[in-house]
Design a protein around this motif. Structure first.
Motif, PDB file in Angstrom:
ATOM      1  N   ARG A   1       1.563  12.097   2.057  1.00 37.28           N
ATOM      2  CA  ARG A   1       1.030  10.857   1.481  1.00 37.28           C
ATOM      3  C   ARG A   1       1.961   9.676   1.731  1.00 37.28           C
ATOM      4  NH1 ARG A   1      -2.660   9.079  -2.265  1.00 37.28           N
ATOM      5  NH2 ARG A   1      -2.093   7.118  -3.258  1.00 37.28           N
ATOM      6  N   ASP A   2       3.287   9.924   1.563  1.00 35.33           N
ATOM      7  CA  ASP A   2       4.243   8.838   1.792  1.00 35.33           C
ATOM      8  C   ASP A   2       4.185   8.344   3.234  1.00 35.33           C
ATOM      9  OD1 ASP A   2       5.133   8.887  -0.794  1.00 35.33           O
ATOM     10  OD2 ASP A   2       6.875  10.149  -0.380  1.00 35.33           O
ATOM     11  N   LYS A   3       4.072   9.286   4.162  1.00 34.96           N
ATOM     12  CA  LYS A   3       4.045   8.897   5.573  1.00 34.96           C
ATOM     13  C   LYS A   3       2.780   8.130   5.924  1.00 34.96           C
ATOM     14  CE  LYS A   3       4.957  13.186   6.630  1.00 34.96           C
ATOM     15  NZ  LYS A   3       5.231  14.459   7.320  1.00 34.96           N
ATOM     16  N   TYR A   4       1.650   8.617   5.413  1.00 34.08           N
ATOM     17  CA  TYR A   4       0.388   7.935   5.721  1.00 34.08           C
ATOM     18  C   TYR A   4       0.366   6.530   5.121  1.00 34.08           C
ATOM     19  CZ  TYR A   4      -0.974  12.786   6.643  1.00 34.08           C
ATOM     20  OH  TYR A   4      -1.029  14.067   7.087  1.00 34.08           O
ATOM     21  N   GLU A   5       0.844   6.442   3.884  1.00 31.81           N
ATOM     22  CA  GLU A   5       0.825   5.131   3.222  1.00 31.81           C
ATOM     23  C   GLU A   5       1.737   4.147   3.941  1.00 31.81           C
ATOM     24  OE1 GLU A   5       1.072   3.146  -1.230  1.00 31.81           O
ATOM     25  OE2 GLU A   5       1.620   5.248  -0.950  1.00 31.81           O
ATOM     26  N   ALA A   6       2.945   4.612   4.317  1.00 29.70           N
ATOM     27  CA  ALA A   6       3.867   3.726   5.032  1.00 29.70           C
ATOM     28  C   ALA A   6       3.290   3.321   6.384  1.00 29.70           C
ATOM     29  CB  ALA A   6       5.214   4.423   5.221  1.00 29.70           C
ATOM     30  N   GLY A   7       2.643   4.281   7.071  1.00 31.17           N
ATOM     31  CA  GLY A   7       2.039   3.952   8.363  1.00 31.17           C
ATOM     32  C   GLY A   7       0.932   2.934   8.232  1.00 31.17           C
ATOM     33  N   LEU A   8       0.091   3.100   7.217  1.00 24.78           N
ATOM     34  CA  LEU A   8      -1.000   2.134   6.997  1.00 24.78           C
ATOM     35  C   LEU A   8      -0.449   0.766   6.621  1.00 24.78           C
ATOM     36  CD1 LEU A   8      -3.537   4.392   5.047  1.00 24.78           C
ATOM     37  CD2 LEU A   8      -3.847   3.443   7.336  1.00 24.78           C
ATOM     38  N   GLU A   9       0.605   0.748   5.811  1.00 22.03           N
ATOM     39  CA  GLU A   9       1.212  -0.532   5.431  1.00 22.03           C
ATOM     40  C   GLU A   9       1.728  -1.263   6.676  1.00 22.03           C
ATOM     41  OE1 GLU A   9       2.815   0.626   0.943  1.00 22.03           O
ATOM     42  OE2 GLU A   9       4.182   0.644   2.654  1.00 22.03           O
ATOM     43  N   MET A  10       2.306  -0.534   7.574  1.00 21.30           N
ATOM     44  CA  MET A  10       2.814  -1.158   8.803  1.00 21.30           C
ATOM     45  C   MET A  10       1.665  -1.693   9.648  1.00 21.30           C
ATOM     46  SD  MET A  10       5.848   1.527   9.796  1.00 21.30           S
ATOM     47  CE  MET A  10       6.408   0.600  11.224  1.00 21.30           C
ATOM     48  N   ILE A  11       0.569  -0.951   9.711  1.00 19.64           N
ATOM     49  CA  ILE A  11      -0.591  -1.407  10.478  1.00 19.64           C
ATOM     50  C   ILE A  11      -1.114  -2.724   9.922  1.00 19.64           C
ATOM     51  CG2 ILE A  11      -3.024  -0.904  10.957  1.00 19.64           C
ATOM     52  CD1 ILE A  11      -2.215   2.047  11.193  1.00 19.64           C
ATOM     53  N   PHE A  12      -1.188  -2.814   8.583  1.00 19.81           N
ATOM     54  CA  PHE A  12      -1.745  -4.015   7.951  1.00 19.81           C
ATOM     55  C   PHE A  12      -0.715  -5.127   7.764  1.00 19.81           C
ATOM     56  CE2 PHE A  12      -5.004  -0.936   6.321  1.00 19.81           C
ATOM     57  CZ  PHE A  12      -6.076  -1.529   6.940  1.00 19.81           C
ATOM     58  N   GLY A  13       0.514  -4.881   8.211  1.00 23.31           N
ATOM     59  CA  GLY A  13       1.529  -5.921   8.115  1.00 23.31           C
ATOM     60  C   GLY A  13       2.056  -6.146   6.719  1.00 23.31           C
ATOM     61  N   TYR A  14       1.898  -5.146   5.852  1.00 25.19           N
ATOM     62  CA  TYR A  14       2.368  -5.283   4.473  1.00 25.19           C
ATOM     63  C   TYR A  14       3.861  -4.983   4.403  1.00 25.19           C
ATOM     64  CZ  TYR A  14       3.056  -4.302  -0.488  1.00 25.19           C
ATOM     65  OH  TYR A  14       3.514  -4.297  -1.775  1.00 25.19           O
ATOM     66  N   VAL A  15       4.621  -5.861   3.765  1.00 23.41           N
ATOM     67  CA  VAL A  15       6.055  -5.670   3.583  1.00 23.41           C
ATOM     68  C   VAL A  15       6.293  -5.249   2.140  1.00 23.41           C
ATOM     69  CG1 VAL A  15       8.338  -6.742   3.666  1.00 23.41           C
ATOM     70  CG2 VAL A  15       6.577  -7.422   5.321  1.00 23.41           C
ATOM     71  N   PRO A  16       6.649  -3.995   1.907  1.00 24.88           N
ATOM     72  CA  PRO A  16       6.788  -3.512   0.521  1.00 24.88           C
ATOM     73  C   PRO A  16       8.006  -4.098  -0.173  1.00 24.88           C
ATOM     74  CG  PRO A  16       7.525  -1.827   2.055  1.00 24.88           C
ATOM     75  CD  PRO A  16       6.947  -2.938   2.886  1.00 24.88           C
ATOM     76  N   LYS A  17       7.911  -4.195  -1.492  1.00 27.34           N
ATOM     77  CA  LYS A  17       9.048  -4.638  -2.291  1.00 27.34           C
ATOM     78  C   LYS A  17       9.882  -3.442  -2.748  1.00 27.34           C
ATOM     79  CE  LYS A  17       6.561  -8.710  -3.956  1.00 27.34           C
ATOM     80  NZ  LYS A  17       6.038  -9.446  -5.138  1.00 27.34           N
ATOM     81  N   ASP A  18       9.225  -2.276  -2.821  1.00 26.01           N
ATOM     82  CA  ASP A  18       9.884  -1.057  -3.262  1.00 26.01           C
ATOM     83  C   ASP A  18      10.872  -0.577  -2.191  1.00 26.01           C
ATOM     84  OD1 ASP A  18       9.891   1.374  -5.158  1.00 26.01           O
ATOM     85  OD2 ASP A  18       9.514   2.275  -3.185  1.00 26.01           O
ATOM     86  N   GLU A  19      12.094  -0.267  -2.601  1.00 25.05           N
ATOM     87  CA  GLU A  19      13.136   0.124  -1.647  1.00 25.05           C
ATOM     88  C   GLU A  19      12.792   1.431  -0.945  1.00 25.05           C
ATOM     89  OE1 GLU A  19      15.688  -1.638  -0.631  1.00 25.05           O
ATOM     90  OE2 GLU A  19      15.002  -3.263  -1.928  1.00 25.05           O
ATOM     91  N   LYS A  20      12.136   2.345  -1.650  1.00 23.33           N
ATOM     92  CA  LYS A  20      11.754   3.618  -1.040  1.00 23.33           C
ATOM     93  C   LYS A  20      10.776   3.391   0.109  1.00 23.33           C
ATOM     94  CE  LYS A  20       9.386   7.974  -2.034  1.00 23.33           C
ATOM     95  NZ  LYS A  20       8.666   8.770  -3.060  1.00 23.33           N
ATOM     96  N   GLN A  21       9.769   2.551  -0.136  1.00 20.76           N
ATOM     97  CA  GLN A  21       8.791   2.277   0.910  1.00 20.76           C
ATOM     98  C   GLN A  21       9.414   1.517   2.083  1.00 20.76           C
ATOM     99  OE1 GLN A  21       6.407   4.600  -0.013  1.00 20.76           O
ATOM    100  NE2 GLN A  21       5.115   3.146   1.106  1.00 20.76           N
ATOM    101  N   LYS A  22      10.361   0.640   1.786  1.00 18.81           N
ATOM    102  CA  LYS A  22      11.070  -0.057   2.861  1.00 18.81           C
ATOM    103  C   LYS A  22      11.801   0.945   3.761  1.00 18.81           C
ATOM    104  CE  LYS A  22      11.936  -4.518   0.594  1.00 18.81           C
ATOM    105  NZ  LYS A  22      12.983  -5.431   0.075  1.00 18.81           N
ATOM    106  N   ALA A  23      12.412   1.953   3.122  1.00 17.77           N
ATOM    107  CA  ALA A  23      13.134   2.969   3.883  1.00 17.77           C
ATOM    108  C   ALA A  23      12.180   3.789   4.741  1.00 17.77           C
ATOM    109  CB  ALA A  23      13.908   3.884   2.928  1.00 17.77           C
TER     110      ALA A  23
END
Length: 462
Positions: free
Chosen positions: A19-41
């Motif tokens: 789930r973490d990998k899919y969510e991070a991949g989708l965020e990158m596709i949509f150009g979303y820059v997370p505020k959460d340090e874990k997601q940034k990593a």
């Protein structure tokens, strides 16, 4: 979950939860820059593993549907993340859209108040209670005079739902059209902000019901900008017009007792006025009948005032019909801040008027009041695209809502950002309904002009 030796599988098999990998991949596709340090990593890990994955790669890694049939391979049905992929996509789209929406400038900032208590679609009534006028002196041993109950006015509004749907097809995924996916949240945010701006400025210019500029009426059945409200002028913008409009706004008064006259009619020269009740009125009070302000002479009885002085405070004496509403005027509202709203067509002209220490074109090079007011943070200029204001020349001044709220806006459950929902939950074992995923975008809000005396409209269109 390593899937062979494909590039997508390599990128998405880094010892992280699916789930973490899919969510991070989708965020990158949509150009979303997370505020959460874990997601940034996670984003950084994906970049190091081979860069941004594509939606196609994520889809194949999750479903095993290499034939793009819309059916999920049976060995993947055990993955809890698989069944949640449409919702995960929904979540990432929402985060991306809201982040972009909040980045876009809100042109209404500082021009309204917010009702945070709207929880349903029922009609909401905003009560404008006018309070009391002056408090009279009391002689020794004398009875206290009845101050009367201040008049009240009701403004009604109800929530309006705005929305539409966005369709993602199996063809879009198979073709891996990155721009289509990436742009969806951004374009939804732009559209939502644009619609909100149209809504708000239609309240300000009086077109919220679909009519011409200044055709909306308020609680007294009069258009917003009207002589009875002492808040309008046909003048084009100029230094003199700005001064007059600012003075009008600062000379608006709070209201006290509300009653009606019984003269049939009250002529333009009469100095004795008969009322349904004079409770709350006092000698030397000011009252307003339509566009005229009158000074009370003596409160002669429970229904009559005598020795009144007509045409006060720059108004003109006029005839008034029986049952015309009379408003007692109490104290002026001390405005420390005023907002100027102009169409972008005249931005440069207005900047010339306000940006110089001296009045432009003044023979005596006089001091420019507005320059110093802006410098002191008491006068603000809001430049708005003409398409929202509906005119290249109409301009407005708005009292600071913290001191005299004129426009009130309410969002359902106080959710000011638009939302995205999965419209049609696919059946188990399927990623699609009719080869597509449908998402709804929804934004629910409403508002109204509650106090026209906090607004001042100018220009030939008004």
């Amino acid at each position: 979950i390593a899937l062979g030796s494909s590039t997508g599988a390599q990128r998405l098999s880094m010892g992280l939860s699916p789930r973490d990998k899919y969510e991070a991949g989708l965020e990158m596709i949509f150009g979303y820059v997370p505020k959460d340090e874990k997601q940034k990593a996670l984003h950084e890990s994906l970049r190091k593993a081979g860069g941004r994955p594509s939606f196609r790669e994520i889809y194949l890694a999750v479903t095993g549907d290499y034939g793009f049939t819309g059916r999920i391979d049976e060995e993947f049905l055990q993955e809890a993340t698989v069944a949640a992929l449409p919702n995960l996509l929904n979540n990432v789209m929402t985060k991306s859209m809201v982040a972009k929406y909040q980045e876009l400038p809100d042109l209404t900032e500082g021009l309204c108040t917010y009702n945070e208590n709207l929880v349903d679609f029922k009609t909401y009534q905003k009560v404008q209670w006018w309070g009391f006028g002056r408090i009279p002196t009391v002689a020794e041993g004398a009875a206290y005079a009845d101050l009367g109950i201040g008049g009240e006015e009701l403004t009604s509004y109800s929530a309006t739902k705005r929305g539409g749907k966005v369709v993602l097809t199996i063809e879009m995924i198979a073709n891996d059209n990155l721009n289509q996916f990436r742009d969806i949240p951004r374009e939804l945010a732009i559209a939502a902000r644009n619609e909100y701006h149209f809504f708000f400025f239609s309240l300000l210019n009086g077109t919220s019901l679909g009519g011409a500029i200044n055709s909306d009426t308020v609680y007294d059945s009069t258009v917003i900008y009207h002589a009875n409200h002492r808040n309008t002028s046909a003048s084009a913008i100029s230094y003199a017009a700005l001064k007059s409009a600012r003075l009008r706004l600062r000379q608006q008064y709070r209201r006290g007792t509300k009653t009606t006259i019984t003269d049939n009619p009250l002529t333009n020269s009469a100095t004795t006025i008969n009322f349904a009740s004079t409770t709350g009125l006092k000698t030397k009070d000011y009252i307003q009948l339509e566009a005229e302000i009158i000074k009370i002479g003596t409160v002669a009885s429970a229904t009559q005032c005598t020795g009144c002085t007509r045409a006060q405070l720059g108004t003109t004496a006029a005839q008034h019909a029986t049952a015309t509403t009379s408003y007692q005027l109490s104290q002026p509202v001390p405005l420390s801040k005023v907002h100027l709203v102009i169409p972008d067509d005249i931005e440069m002209d207005v900047d010339d008027l306000l940006g110089s220490e001296k009045i432009p074109g003044s023979l005596n090079n006089d001091r420019n009041l507005f320059y110093y007011e802006m410098k002191a943070g008491r006068y603000f200029m809001h430049v708005v695209p003409q398409m929202y204001l509906g005119s290249a020349s109409a301009w407005y001044q708005v009292a600071d809502p913290a001191e005299r709220p004129g426009i009130e806006v309410a969002f359902l459950n106080n959710k000011r950002d638009p939302e995205v929902f999965l419209a049609d939950q696919p059946t188990v074992g399927n990623m699609f309904s009719n080869d597509q995923l449908e998402y709804k975008v929804r934004h629910v809000y409403t508002g109204a002009v509650c106090d026209p005396f906090a607004l001042d409209g100018n220009g030939a269109n008004l």
